[in-house]
Motif scaffolding. Structure first.
Motif, PDB file in Angstrom:
ATOM      1  N   LYS C  47       0.838  -1.199   0.000  1.00 37.67           N
ATOM      2  CA  LYS C  47       0.000   0.000   0.000  1.00 37.67           C
ATOM      3  C   LYS C  47       0.880   1.259   0.000  1.00 37.67           C
ATOM      4  O   LYS C  47       0.718   2.152  -0.839  1.00 37.67           O
ATOM      5  CB  LYS C  47      -0.910   0.002   1.238  1.00 37.67           C
ATOM      6  CG  LYS C  47      -1.779  -1.247   1.367  1.00 37.67           C
ATOM      7  CD  LYS C  47      -2.674  -1.202   2.587  1.00 37.67           C
ATOM      8  CE  LYS C  47      -1.938  -1.234   3.919  1.00 37.67           C
ATOM      9  NZ  LYS C  47      -1.198  -2.465   4.201  1.00 37.67           N
ATOM     10  N   SER C  48       1.814   1.299   0.950  1.00 36.91           N
ATOM     11  CA  SER C  48       2.672   2.488   1.022  1.00 36.91           C
ATOM     12  C   SER C  48       3.515   2.610  -0.225  1.00 36.91           C
ATOM     13  O   SER C  48       3.745   3.714  -0.733  1.00 36.91           O
ATOM     14  CB  SER C  48       3.583   2.403   2.241  1.00 36.91           C
ATOM     15  OG  SER C  48       2.824   2.319   3.406  1.00 36.91           O
ATOM     16  N   THR C  49       3.966   1.479  -0.721  1.00 38.10           N
ATOM     17  CA  THR C  49       4.780   1.513  -1.930  1.00 38.10           C
ATOM     18  C   THR C  49       3.975   2.102  -3.086  1.00 38.10           C
ATOM     19  O   THR C  49       4.492   2.918  -3.855  1.00 38.10           O
ATOM     20  CB  THR C  49       5.261   0.093  -2.272  1.00 38.10           C
ATOM     21  OG1 THR C  49       5.861  -0.463  -1.098  1.00 38.10           O
ATOM     22  CG2 THR C  49       6.269   0.107  -3.400  1.00 38.10           C
ATOM     23  N   PRO C  89       3.215  10.862   4.113  1.00 35.57           N
ATOM     24  CA  PRO C  89       3.756   9.504   4.188  1.00 35.57           C
ATOM     25  C   PRO C  89       3.485   8.862   5.541  1.00 35.57           C
ATOM     26  O   PRO C  89       3.136   9.535   6.504  1.00 35.57           O
ATOM     27  CB  PRO C  89       5.257   9.689   3.976  1.00 35.57           C
ATOM     28  CG  PRO C  89       5.447  11.101   3.547  1.00 35.57           C
ATOM     29  CD  PRO C  89       4.285  11.863   4.053  1.00 35.57           C
ATOM     30  N   GLN C  90       3.691   7.559   5.568  1.00 38.91           N
ATOM     31  CA  GLN C  90       3.436   6.811   6.800  1.00 38.91           C
ATOM     32  C   GLN C  90       4.509   7.094   7.844  1.00 38.91           C
ATOM     33  O   GLN C  90       4.217   7.270   9.014  1.00 38.91           O
ATOM     34  CB  GLN C  90       3.417   5.316   6.468  1.00 38.91           C
ATOM     35  CG  GLN C  90       3.170   4.398   7.659  1.00 38.91           C
ATOM     36  CD  GLN C  90       3.037   2.948   7.227  1.00 38.91           C
ATOM     37  OE1 GLN C  90       3.379   2.581   6.113  1.00 38.91           O
ATOM     38  NE2 GLN C  90       2.530   2.120   8.103  1.00 38.91           N
ATOM     39  N   GLU C  91       5.762   7.124   7.400  1.00 42.24           N
ATOM     40  CA  GLU C  91       6.863   7.313   8.347  1.00 42.24           C
ATOM     41  C   GLU C  91       7.620   8.564   7.957  1.00 42.24           C
ATOM     42  O   GLU C  91       7.541   9.016   6.839  1.00 42.24           O
ATOM     43  CB  GLU C  91       7.835   6.121   8.283  1.00 42.24           C
ATOM     44  CG  GLU C  91       7.177   4.803   8.577  1.00 42.24           C
ATOM     45  CD  GLU C  91       8.114   3.644   8.271  1.00 42.24           C
ATOM     46  OE1 GLU C  91       8.533   2.998   9.213  1.00 42.24           O
ATOM     47  OE2 GLU C  91       8.435   3.422   7.088  1.00 42.24           O
ATOM     48  N   LEU C 163      -3.093   9.917   1.779  1.00 39.32           N
ATOM     49  CA  LEU C 163      -2.837   9.857   3.221  1.00 39.32           C
ATOM     50  C   LEU C 163      -2.431   8.435   3.568  1.00 39.32           C
ATOM     51  O   LEU C 163      -3.149   7.492   3.239  1.00 39.32           O
ATOM     52  CB  LEU C 163      -4.099  10.231   4.000  1.00 39.32           C
ATOM     53  CG  LEU C 163      -4.688  11.615   3.704  1.00 39.32           C
ATOM     54  CD1 LEU C 163      -6.007  11.801   4.461  1.00 39.32           C
ATOM     55  CD2 LEU C 163      -3.688  12.691   4.110  1.00 39.32           C
ATOM     56  N   ASP C 164      -1.280   8.278   4.215  1.00 36.24           N
ATOM     57  CA  ASP C 164      -0.853   6.931   4.599  1.00 36.24           C
ATOM     58  C   ASP C 164      -1.003   6.782   6.115  1.00 36.24           C
ATOM     59  O   ASP C 164      -0.195   7.286   6.884  1.00 36.24           O
ATOM     60  CB  ASP C 164       0.600   6.693   4.159  1.00 36.24           C
ATOM     61  CG  ASP C 164       0.920   5.209   4.080  1.00 36.24           C
ATOM     62  OD1 ASP C 164       0.108   4.402   4.594  1.00 36.24           O
ATOM     63  OD2 ASP C 164       1.968   4.844   3.508  1.00 36.24           O
ATOM     64  N   GLU C 165      -2.046   6.102   6.497  1.00 43.51           N
ATOM     65  CA  GLU C 165      -2.362   5.852   7.904  1.00 43.51           C
ATOM     66  C   GLU C 165      -2.359   7.132   8.736  1.00 43.51           C
ATOM     67  O   GLU C 165      -1.581   7.272   9.684  1.00 43.51           O
ATOM     68  CB  GLU C 165      -1.382   4.826   8.490  1.00 43.51           C
ATOM     69  CG  GLU C 165      -1.356   3.568   7.632  1.00 43.51           C
ATOM     70  CD  GLU C 165      -0.933   2.330   8.404  1.00 43.51           C
ATOM     71  OE1 GLU C 165      -0.943   2.375   9.644  1.00 43.51           O
ATOM     72  OE2 GLU C 165      -0.623   1.336   7.745  1.00 43.51           O
ATOM     73  N   PRO C 166      -3.212   8.054   8.407  1.00 40.66           N
ATOM     74  CA  PRO C 166      -3.202   9.335   9.116  1.00 40.66           C
ATOM     75  C   PRO C 166      -3.586   9.220  10.583  1.00 40.66           C
ATOM     76  O   PRO C 166      -3.162  10.051  11.385  1.00 40.66           O
ATOM     77  CB  PRO C 166      -4.233  10.170   8.350  1.00 40.66           C
ATOM     78  CG  PRO C 166      -5.116   9.194   7.688  1.00 40.66           C
ATOM     79  CD  PRO C 166      -4.241   8.029   7.356  1.00 40.66           C
TER      80      PRO C 166
ATOM     81  N   SER D 165       7.932  -2.776   5.546  1.00 38.44           N
ATOM     82  CA  SER D 165       6.830  -1.816   5.530  1.00 38.44           C
ATOM     83  C   SER D 165       6.655  -1.266   6.940  1.00 38.44           C
ATOM     84  O   SER D 165       7.185  -1.812   7.911  1.00 38.44           O
ATOM     85  CB  SER D 165       5.554  -2.494   5.070  1.00 38.44           C
ATOM     86  OG  SER D 165       4.995  -3.241   6.123  1.00 38.44           O
ATOM     87  N   GLY D 166       5.902  -0.176   7.036  1.00 41.45           N
ATOM     88  CA  GLY D 166       5.701   0.460   8.337  1.00 41.45           C
ATOM     89  C   GLY D 166       5.150  -0.522   9.361  1.00 41.45           C
ATOM     90  O   GLY D 166       5.618  -0.596  10.497  1.00 41.45           O
ATOM     91  N   GLY D 167       4.162  -1.282   8.960  1.00 44.87           N
ATOM     92  CA  GLY D 167       3.556  -2.220   9.884  1.00 44.87           C
ATOM     93  C   GLY D 167       4.514  -3.330  10.277  1.00 44.87           C
ATOM     94  O   GLY D 167       4.574  -3.747  11.441  1.00 44.87           O
TER      95      GLY D 167
END
Ligand SMILES: Nc1ncnc2c1ncn2[C@@H]1O[C@H](COP(=O)(O)OP(=O)(O)OP(=O)(O)O)[C@@H](O)[C@H]1O
Ligand SMILES: Nc1ncnc2c1ncn2[C@@H]1O[C@H](COP(=O)(O)OP(=O)(O)OP(=O)(O)O)[C@@H](O)[C@H]1O
Ligand SMILES: [Mg+2]
Ligand SMILES: [Mg+2]
Lengths: 299, 287, 262, 265, 370
Positions: C47-49, C89-91, C163-166, D165-167
């Protein structure tokens, strides 16, 4: 020609010892030790003084070099414990300069800028080619021993924890690793190895002097370790021999460029050395032998 | 007492000579996050540019200083663009080592062209102005003023323009900076050019005070690095403070101890300062 | 409201990181103006990718990315941002060493003139940011960082938003408020693609949803349909504690908000 | 074993006792006299609004920050002046809210580094080798594989952590703590960013660990998880402990609803 | 054995000695060219191989090994830094390679070199004494010695002090760090003892800094320096009013001999530095010794160098003339560019004459040779 090759191999072996020392302190423990020349000097002087002025047997001298290097390493390590990585670099660099200053200015202790000459050799000098071959055998054996030691350490849980500390001290300490203990062990072991390198250098060339321990040698070793791979003993060793081969090979470029003056030839040579290194690094950013990780066993 | 005061003044003067390249070094570190050891050679390159303009073309010193800035900036940017940038993949230390090697290359290119001879600028040497027991050189006063102006300009540039903020943003998180519309390569090049240019000016100031040869920058590399570290790597005001402290400490060493141990005392001061303040005089806390 | 205008459209997206094999192996997704779309999937699904490929942080190997109808695949993130895409981004989604205010300024680089006004808006919306205006962002708590990242992206007034895991790390109350807020910005005509692991609540405010598994589209449909698909529930939504997830608060809203605004 | 000796004669009632801890950052009171205790053998929840000081509390307990005032004891022993590795060696392990790790190490190596009681970490043992160390290494690697499998990390076990990945990074945080064989774990939002189904399984696992005698203190914003596995919940707000009790008690507390759950508007 | 005769130069082309080495290598190449043009040595061509010692004993040693083992040179000329000379000396005498050096440290000729080393630089005690005597001659009573730390600092100062104190004067010493860019505080320190003459022991780069700072400090007394430091380069690097009046000493050939002029001609300069003169002599002595001994090995050179350098015979000041005479069987006595070139058993020069020069209006002017 053979003598020259043997000679280059001996110098390469001394470099290989230094490179392995750096691999341990920098590559594994992440301690940017720009003071390598200082530890090299401490070892060289310890053994030279003991065997030349004290007439002790060479093995004792080498042992003393190892001990002296290790102890000084411990002192430097403890006095720099609180420093951040980049800052350690400048302080260790300063340490090497201080060693050199003491060696040149405290004539009563070290013989001053004259240095110590007539240091006993490993194999009688009048043995001709066997002098070089014999010395090479002994020093290469030391390289091999250190290589085996480091390889073993690298693959042990000790080495794994050290690498973890290199990557993130905070997390490693939360994982229960005593940062101080690991760093001190790695740093003083590395310093001891550099000390041994110094001792052998003295016992091969019969001469040590403060000028030998200019920062240039540290730079060379950094280049060697970086090119070879900074977290692999084999990388360090290969890097060191390659460096010497490269340094020596560049002498011959002057002959390819006629019409340049002596200074120009000399500067050309250093230009080639510098560019060569940058080229290696840009094609192999992790060095010739990149770090190897411990693979999970197959189920 | 007079001796102490005089040494203090001398220290400030030698501090200014270190401050300008230290500023350049620190600016580069602040954005690109690696110690650029080529600064010694960049200072040399700048000094030679200035020399060519001053002695070769017969132009006045201020023009030569501008030439030093431009010349060193070009060399520095070329270095980053042509060689160091691609070493970044291997991490900051790889770049540092690469810069060391490239410094060697630049120094030797200068040597190849100009040889090892000592060269002087076309500038008359004035006797010191004496105020009671204290004396100061007019040229050195000029240098001091020039260095202070440069420092103020750099500071203003970084804190008052949005470029300064973008530089810090790139240093912090280059990917996110790109998402916010910043081109990190452009920022990196601008920084390197400014930092290198400052080193070039630094080399020229040293040359104006003494004379130049291919080692002119290399000789001060250590002290410059030390000053930047002492002040806190990456901190602009820190680099200046560090340079003055190093300069003053070194001069006092001459008074109190053997001048031969100047470097040693300098390093011990660094060690003490860093032990008390692990991130340098004005450095921000890492992590 | 210019409904049904596809502001983000992704087709046949393939890509990954330098080292490994392709991570995203063919993904198609999109969002219309005013539409809020959730993407869910197991950890490591890509997903993030996918979002990094869309935003230009990674260069797609194949596929098209249309922002506002313009194919931006292969462009630099700067250019894509200029084309109107915002991305959280997520991170590593804030500038730790910059102050909160400076972070917001970075969000407003294209229109520095509008900074004052928009910052005032952000401070009014998230009072915490106003309190911490001068604090270095790295000393914010986990949840505070998320808020800052979100606010920074909105400073640019993007027309499409990733939005990545806001809401990861937000308290239930804050998460709830943020979802509300996101819902509202979408309603202003922005197209939003949102990856969430806080899936049930996220689906409850969304219009549509995609399920991504192993780098491919696994399922898509209205948010309601996806949320009620028994397989999806069991595999990805935590089937056992169905309604009580997100406690009373979320449970209530998911029931009441399920009427779609489409 | 070493930890056992350190425990001292009086076995304490609470594994973790925090009293009146204060810490401020440049005037901001991040911890303002927080006090609480944790009971053994159950999962205790620590909840509170963003910026309440929960993570800061963990940082103080685990020795990364030194409190300005107050006392903390673990198994009856004052730990407020200990260094992080000493605390960890006593059997108190923590995870990080924003996943942190050793960039150049693989998932497997991370797990192994956290493996406790490895005699091979002594320099001399590493040099000369020992059967003990070898056996322990085998045990640990078996355990690491099992942990990885449980956390769905088997297929990335030889990946560098930067390639997760983040998770997955969050999952590795959990896995590392499990490897340490601690007596107590401080979890900082382990489920944030983790797929709900997997989060549920992790919850089950924490429960079974607690049954085996492990003490767990869990920061989480996922109320479903808190409700399901926490027998006791502590609520923090503005650096202080606001309430504690069963999840039901806490949920019905109006103040908590207002500041945290935001249920009744 | 046929083919060219190979000789090596090992001079500092980079590093802190970089100001001297390049000219040295240059003059040898040019002088060898002249010899070759005149027919070479023993009918064979001379080939000069120049290596860089980087002013570093470790690098110098590697370069020496290459010269000896790869190029198979029979002699190495021009090692400059004492530490480099000490490092390469054992390699030379063990390989039967002749070493001619310009290093000044007393310890070098005390090495067990079996005759394989000669040096053309007067040893430091002699230089120190000459400085002392000359300072007295200039009317100084209070002499300060200012120098970086070198292998000969101590012994020079001791000899200087001995000479000055014998005449009732006094001396002081200050050792500085030659990497510093300003020496203001050092200068203050020196001037505090109010010296009427200052002897500068450094090399060109740091001497330039020192002279500038002395000028700024308004020092009006006498300034003395070594010829290798106070040279054309230094003069060019300083404004004329700053360098005005500095007196220099360098070992020299007797007045009237042509060696010095030869070097000046080869290099195209008015006043070549002493090191170029010395290495020029190295080449000539080695060529003549080979011709006299009818061999090209280091051992031949070692056994014959004193036969051509001293002991009476027809005076020559260059190899081209000398080689003709030697071939004709005439006994010769070489007096070179750097001095009479007569060597003691351990390889030191027996007696040296010194050129006393002074800088006037930006030119180096000869005062006397004595
Ligand atoms: N190093 C620091 N310097 C300054 N302020 C800090 C620092 N660390 C935390 N703070 C502040 O302390 C407060 C508590 O932060 P903390 O991270 O403990 O919150 P938290 O309860 O974990 O919140 P969240 O649920 O959002 O993670 C916040 O206001 C934060 O901004
Ligand atoms: N920088 C990287 N280099 C190489 N591989 C990576 C990198 N980042 C992620 N991966 C791999 O790509 C796959 C997909 O990662 P991605 O981050 O897209 O997952 P995700 O769906 O966002 O998961 P999560 O919900 O856990 O955030 C994972 O298997 C991961 O291991
Ligand atoms: Mg993700
Ligand atoms: Mg937190």
């Amino acid at each position: 020609m053979l003598t020259y090759i043997l000679f280059a191999l001996v110098i390469g072996s001394v470099y290989a010892l230094l490179a392995q020392s750096l691999m341990l302190s920098w590559g594994l423990a992440g301690l940017v030790n720009l003071g390598l020349a200082g530890f090299f000097a401490v070892g060289a002087y310890a053994s030279a003084m003991l065997t030349t002025w004290g007439h002790a047997p060479i093995p004792l001298g080498v042992a003393a070099a190892m001990l002296a290097g290790g102890l000084v390493g411990l002192v430097v390590c403890f006095s720099t414990l609180r420093l951040r990585d980049d800052y350690l670099a400048i302080v260790t660099l300063g340490f090497a300069e201080i060693v050199r200053l003491v060696a040149s200015n405290e004539v009563w202790l070290t013989g001053g800028t004259d240095g110590i000459s007539g240091i006993p050799v490993l194999v009688p000098r009048d043995a001709g080619i066997w002098f070089h071959a014999g010395s090479l055998a002994i020093i290469a054996a030391a390289v091999a021993a250190v290589y085996l030691l480091l390889r073993r350490l690298l693959r042990s849980p000790w080495g794994r924890s050290l690498r973890a500390i290199r990557e993130d001290q905070t997390v490693a300490s939360v994982a229960g690793k005593s940062i101080v203990r690991f760093k001190a062990q790695a740093f003083s072991l590395a310093a001891a190895i550099a000390g041994v390198a110094g001792a052998f250098y003295g016992h091969y060339t019969s001469y040590v002097a403060p000028d030998l321990f200019q920062p240039l040698i540290t730079i060379y070793i950094f280049l060697a370790v970086t090119a070879g791979g900074n977290a692999r003993p084999a990388g360090a060793v290969i890097g060191a021999y390659l460096l010497v081969a490269f340094l020596e090979a560049t002498r011959f470029i002057a002959e390819l460029a006629p019409g340049v003056s002596a200074v120009q030839a000399a500067s050309l040579r250093e230009i080639v050395v510098g560019l060569g290194l940058v080229l290696v690094l840009s094609f192999r950013p992790d060095g010739l032998l990149p770090e190897r990780s411990q693979k999970a066993p197959a189920l | 007492m007079d001796a102490v005061l005089q040494a203090l003044i001398n220290g400030i003067i030698s501090g200014t000579l270190l401050a300008v390249p230290a500023l350049g070094f620190s600016a580069i570190f602040a954005v690109l996050r690696f110690p650029n050891f080529a600064i010694g050679a960049l200072a040399t390159a700048g000094a030679y540019c200035a020399w060519v303009v001053n002695v070769g073309l017969g132009l006045p010193i201020p023009v030569a200083i501008v030439a030093a800035f431009v010349g060193a900036a070009l060399v520095g940017a070329l270095l980053e663009y042509g060689a160091l940038e691609r070493l970044g993949r291997g991490g900051a230390l790889m770049k540092a080592i690469g810069s060391l090697a490239m410094g060697m290359v630049i120094e030797n290119i200068v040597r190849f062209i100009f040889g090892n001879d000592l060269r002087a600028f076309d500038l008359p040497l004035a006797r010191d102005i004496v105020f009671g027991p204290i004396r100061v050189g007019p040229q050195q006063l000029n240098n001091l003023v020039l260095a202070l102006v440069i420092m103020a300009a750099v500071w203003a540039f970084l804190s008052l323009t949005s470029l300064g903020r973008s530089m810090r943003a790139v240093a912090d998180n280059p990917d996110l900076a790109r998402l916010k519309g910043v081109n990190p390569r452009f920022i990196a090049l601008v920084t390197v050019a400014i930092g290198s240019g400052l080193c070039g000016i630094g080399g020229t100031l040293i040359g104006l005070d003494t004379a130049i040869d291919p080692l002119v920058g290399g000789r001060v590399l250590l002290s410059v690095f030390a000053a930047a570290v002492l002040g806190g790597l990456g901190s602009i005001p820190g680099a200046v403070a560090g340079a003055f402290l190093i300069g003053i400490v070194e001069e006092f060493t001459v008074l109190a101890l053997s001048p031969a141990y100047r470097l040693a005392v300098g390093f011990i001061v660094i060690l003490v300062v860093l032990t008390v303040r692990p991130s340098g005089l004005l450095g921000s806390k890492a992590n | 409201m210019n409904a049904h205008k596809r502001l983000i459209e992704v087709t046949g997206l393939v890509g990954g990181y330098a080292s490994a094999e392709q991570i995203v192996k063919g993904v198609a997704m999109g969002a219309d103006a005013g539409e809020l779309v959730t993407i869910i999937g197991p950890n490591g699904a890509g997903k993030s990718t996918a979002l990094k490929l869309i935003s230009g942080l990674l260069r797609p190997a194949q596929g098209h990315v249309y922002i506002n109808g313009e194919d931006v695949a292969g462009r630099s993130p700067q250019a894509i941002a200029r084309a109107g895409l915002g991305f959280v981004p997520q991170e590593r989604n804030i500038f730790g060493s910059l102050s909160v205010a400076e972070n917001l300024e970075m969000g407003c680089r294209f229109e520095p003139g509008a900074f004052k006004e928009r910052a005032a808006e952000a401070y009014a919306r998230f009072p915490m940011l106003a309190d911490k205006r001068r604090t270095a962002a790295k000393s914010l708590s986990g949840g505070q960082r998320q808020i800052l990242a979100m606010a920074m992206a909105l400073m640019a007034k993007p027309s499409a938003l990733l939005l990545d895991e806001p809401t990861a790390g937000l308290s239930p109350k804050a998460a709830h408020e943020l979802f509300d807020y996101i819902r509202r910005i979408a309603a202003e005509g922005i197209a939003i693609l949102m990856v969430e692991q806080n899936a049930l609540e996220s689906l409850s405010v969304s219009d549509r949803a995609y399920v991504l598994v192993d780098g491919r589209n696994h399922l898509e449909g209205t948010a309601e349909a996806v949320a009620n698909d028994p397989d999806i529930r069991r595999l990805f939504l935590g089937g056992r504690s169905t309604s009580s997830r997100q406690s009373g608060a979320a449970g209530e809203t998911s029931a009441s908000d399920s009427a779609k605004q489409k | 074993m070493q930890a056992q000796e350190l425990r001292g004669p009086r076995a304490p009632a609470y594994p973790l006792l925090v009293e009146n801890v204060r810490l401020s950052f440049a005037g901001l009171k991040a911890l303002d006299g927080a006090s609480f205790h944790v009971t053994p053998g159950i999962v205790t929840g620590l909840i509170g609004p963003n910026g309440a000081g929960k993570t800061t509390m963990f940082n103080v307990i685990s020795g990364l920050y030194r409190a300005d005032a107050g006392s903390i004891s673990f198994m009856g022993q004052g730990i407020e002046r200990m260094s992080p590795h000493q605390i960890s060696r006593l059997g108190l392990v923590r995870t990080f809210q924003i996943a942190r790790g050793f960039p150049k190490l693989t998932v497997f190596e991370h797990l192994m580094v956290y493996g406790a009681r490895q005699p091979g970490e002594k320099l001399l043992t590493a040099v000369f080798g020992s059967t003990e160390a070898r056996q322990r290494e085998a045990e640990l690697s078996e355990k690491a594989l099992a942990v990885a499998a449980r956390l769905r990390l088997s297929h990335v076990i030889d990946n560098k952590v930067t390639d997760l990945s983040g998770g997955q990074k969050k999952l590795l945080e959990i896995g590392r703590a499990l490897m340490a064989e601690p007596r107590m774990i401080l979890f900082d939002e382990p489920a944030a960013g983790v797929n709900p189904t997997l989060a549920e399984e992790i919850g089950d696992q924490l429960l079974s660990l607690a049954e085996e005698g492990l003490t767990v203190l869990l920061i989480e914003h996922d109320m479903a998880l808190i409700e399901r596995i926490c027998r006791r919940v502590i609520v923090m707000a503005q650096g202080r402990t606001l309430a504690e009790g069963s999840f039901e008690d806490v949920r019905s507390n109006a103040e908590v609803q207002d500041a945290y759950l935001g249920g009744r508007r | 054995q046929e083919g060219p005769i190979k000789l090596g130069t090992l001079t500092p082309l980079t590093g802190s000695g970089g100001a001297y080495g390049p000219v040295m290598a240059d003059v040898v190449k040019k002088a060898a060219g002249e010899i070759n043009k005149a027919g070479g040595v023993l009918g064979r061509e001379l080939v000069i191989i120049s290596e860089d010692d980087q002013t570093n004993p470790e690098a110098g040693l590697r370069a020496a090994r290459k010269l000896i083992d790869v190029d198979k040179v029979s002699a190495i000329m021009g090692t400059w830094a004492s530490s480099v000379t000490t490092a390469v000396a054992p390699v030379c005498w063990q390989s039967g390679v002749f070493l001619a050096t310009v290093s000044g440290a007393d310890s070098i000729t005390k090495l067990p070199h079996q005759g394989f080393i000669i040096r053309t630089q007067p040893n430091t005690t002699l230089q120190g004494r000459k400085f002392g005597e000359f300072a007295l001659e200039l009317g100084a009573k209070n002499v300060a010695f200012v120098s970086p730390q070198t292998p000969f600092t101590e012994s020079q100062f001791a000899a200087l002090t001995k000479a000055v104190e014998a005449a009732g004067g006094k001396t002081s010493i200050l050792i500085y760090d030659d990497k510093k860019t300003t020496l203001r505080t050092e200068v203050d320190q020196v001037l505090r003892s109010k010296p009427d003459a200052i002897v500068m022991g450094g090399y060109t780069t740091d001497t330039a800094v020192l002279v500038r700072d002395l000028y700024r400090a308004n020092y009006k007394g006498k300034l003395l320096g070594f010829g290798y430091a106070v040279n054309k380069q230094l003069v060019e690097a300083l404004p004329p009013d700053v360098s005005e009046g500095i007196v220099t000493l360098s070992p020299s050939a007797a007045q009237g001999t042509g060696g010095y002029k030869n070097v000046a001609r080869l290099l195209g300069v008015d006043s070549p530095d002493t090191y170029s003169c010395q290495i020029y002599d190295h080449l000539n002595l080695i060529s003549l010794a080979m011709a006299a001994g009818k061999g090209t090995t280091g051992t031949v050179i070692k056994d014959n160098v004193r036969k051509v350098a001293q002991g009476g015979g027809q005076k020559v000041d260059n190899a081209v003339d000398g080689l003709k005479l030697v071939t004709a069987g005439t006994k010769i006595d070489y007096d070179g560019a750097s001095g009479p070139c007569d060597f003691t058993d351990i390889g030191d020069i027996e007696d040296a004459q010194f050129r006393y020069e002074q800088i006037k209006d930006g030119k180096i002017v000869l005062l006397k040779i004595a």
